[in-house]
Design a protein around this motif. Structure first.
Motif, PDB file in Angstrom:
ATOM      1  N   SER A  27      18.649  -3.279  -4.544  1.00 57.73           N
ATOM      2  CA  SER A  27      18.650  -4.620  -4.334  1.00 57.73           C
ATOM      3  C   SER A  27      17.151  -5.215  -4.158  1.00 57.73           C
ATOM      4  O   SER A  27      17.080  -5.847  -2.999  1.00 57.73           O
ATOM      5  N   PHE A  29      15.597  -7.459  -5.561  1.00 59.94           N
ATOM      6  CA  PHE A  29      15.408  -8.917  -5.842  1.00 59.94           C
ATOM      7  C   PHE A  29      15.210  -9.628  -4.135  1.00 59.94           C
ATOM      8  O   PHE A  29      14.735 -10.738  -4.132  1.00 59.94           O
ATOM      9  N   SER A  30      15.697  -9.009  -3.174  1.00 58.30           N
ATOM     10  CA  SER A  30      15.993  -9.675  -1.762  1.00 58.30           C
ATOM     11  C   SER A  30      14.905  -9.324  -1.284  1.00 58.30           C
ATOM     12  O   SER A  30      14.425  -9.814  -0.156  1.00 58.30           O
ATOM     13  N   ASN A  76       7.520  -1.397  -8.439  1.00 61.50           N
ATOM     14  CA  ASN A  76       8.135  -1.707  -6.936  1.00 61.50           C
ATOM     15  C   ASN A  76       7.745  -0.486  -6.063  1.00 61.50           C
ATOM     16  O   ASN A  76       8.866   0.199  -5.305  1.00 61.50           O
TER      17      ASN A  76
END
Length: 117
Positions: A27, A29-30, A76
């Motif tokens: 996750s 995106f957080s 990332n």
């Protein structure tokens, strides 16, 4: 949930260099901030460096001028270039992630860095 996988630790002589990498997945995106903490034997975990998605950085005082944090948002992945290593830099280095510098709440499993004198 975010998964963080660190690589690049090891044994190095004082004055040497190491580069740590941490790949984030899940996750993401957080996640705005990625960073590194370390914990030496018998000591509390301390901030090494952190970086936001936009490139703002924050360093622990004893690391300034020797360590450089960088980030590849497309991958990332966050990196920590450590130069002029000292024996007191020995410890377990943990990748960390969160919405801001002050909220680096998720940690990887850590990678051992040992600096011999």
């Amino acid at each position: 949930q975010v998964q963080l996988v660190e690589t690049g630790g090891g044994l190095v002589q004082a004055g040497g260099s190491l580069r740590l990498s941490c790949a984030a997945s899940g996750s993401i995106f957080s996640i705005n901030a990625l960073g590194w903490y370390r914990q030496a034997p018998g000591k509390q975990r301390e901030l090494v460096a952190a970086i936001t998605r936009g490139g703002n950085t924050n360093y622990g005082d004893s690391m300034k001028g020797r360590f450089t944090i960088s980030r590849d948002n497309a991958k990332n992945t966050v990196y920590l270039q450590m130069n002029s290593l000292k024996p007191e830099d020995t410890g377990v280095y943990y990748c960390a992630a969160g919405p801001s510098f002050l909220l680096l709440k998720q940690f990887g499993q850590g990678t051992q860095v040992t600096v011999s004198s």
